[in-house]
Design an enzyme around this catalytic site. Sequence first.
Site, PDB file in Angstrom:
ATOM      1  N   CYS A  34       2.665  -5.325   6.780  1.00 20.40           N
ATOM      2  CA  CYS A  34       2.446  -5.052   5.318  1.00 20.40           C
ATOM      3  C   CYS A  34       3.390  -4.218   4.638  1.00 20.40           C
ATOM      4  CB  CYS A  34       1.065  -4.313   5.355  1.00 20.40           C
ATOM      5  SG  CYS A  34      -0.393  -5.217   5.564  1.00 20.40           S
ATOM      6  N   HIS A  47       0.717  -1.073  -0.006  1.00 19.24           N
ATOM      7  CA  HIS A  47      -0.110   0.022  -0.167  1.00 19.24           C
ATOM      8  C   HIS A  47       0.739   1.391  -0.068  1.00 19.24           C
ATOM      9  CE1 HIS A  47       0.593   1.216   4.330  1.00 19.24           C
ATOM     10  NE2 HIS A  47       0.540  -0.337   4.458  1.00 19.24           N
TER      11      HIS A  47
END
Length: 439
Positions: free
Chosen positions: A377, A358
């Site tokens: 992440c 992201h």
Amino acid sequence: MITCLRGARHRCAPLFLAFLALGAPLAPPALAAPAAQGAAIPLAGAIRAEAGGDVKRFYAARNFKPLWLRSGKLGPEAVTLLGYLSTASRDDLKSASYDLEKLEALIARARGGAPQDLARAEVALSAAFARYVRDMRSPGGAKMDYADKSLRPKKADPETVLRAAAFPKDFGAYMKNMGWMSEHYVRLRTLMGRAQAQGTSKDAMARLRLNLDRARLLPGPYVHHIVVDASSGQLWYYDAGKRAGSMKVVVGAPETQTPMLAGKLQWAILNPYWNVPDYLAQKSIAPKVLAGRSLASLRMEALSDWGPNPRKLDASEIDWPAVAAGDEVLRLRELPGGANSMGRVKFLFPNDEGIYLHDTPERALLKKPDRHFSNGCIRLENAAALGQWLLHRSIVTKSKTPEQAVALPVEVPVYLTYITAVATDRGLAFRDDVYGRDS
């Protein structure tokens, strides 16, 4: 911090770069037109007679046109292959497995130009190359979780290996650059040869071997794919036989590690929400609210559950002391926008770890040499560039609609790895093993 090491003397000759993009969508090689020259027809017939099994099927698909011969002579690719086979210990393989003396004798006889001798050398080179690639591509001691089972390493059959080698326009460059292997493997293989020649310690060599095995699990550059290295905090993406781009990334902290994981990216989510992890709702958000902040000021909202159609909760429905104490679990999400922790976009691939790639508004973390700060992440330095590559269009949109799901034109494999070995002027070195995976 990087620790330099020296080590053990090696017996073998120089190395060669290597590997083929097995699994890449390969167009069949163009069929050779019937030869007008008298010598070409007997050579094709000799290759037909000499080849067998999968190797013969490869040659049959190209009208028995040779791969290793140019104008009736063996090209430099044969010498390149011999160099790789003679230094196979760098791959944790045995040179004796490839019958080097016999191969060298066949190559020597082929210099006489007789079609039968040329065909024998041609077929023997293809067979030895196919075995070598198969052995290199076989998983070693490193472990990877495969969120998409189709990415599990498969045994490389000779026909597939040879078709992949014949696909690039420049066979010589493919051999020289080990186009069937990841550039990360090629780099570590070179480092292995250097370490073998320097008297590197047994423990350091074992650590390097583990790193090489991790790189062995990565595809070659002809596979359309992404690699994220959680040791260096770097990302690379590849297609058409070369690296298409790279960038810095922020990866998992030591207590929330980015896993060794492979899956297939399928979706881009524009203007995403950020679903706050339960432990952050308890440890970070609840104390702020109890100190006087509102969810609105934090650009967050509370939801009734984790289902697909949750109800928004009124402030009066939330028992913040119970949330702070860990007695109640509350679903919180941050609203989309420039300050959202997901940034403008997140890229999803199905996996049980809840890992995705992201955008991020926290640009300062990307400037740090050690970028182990996330909850597992991968935060991207340049999400727009990666989105352009994945979607073949800009991810910038004027729409403020939250959670716009955009399917990728093709699913793109992503490999999350962990490579600590590096080369310095003094030889082999290692980054700090922040995840403790090298021991």
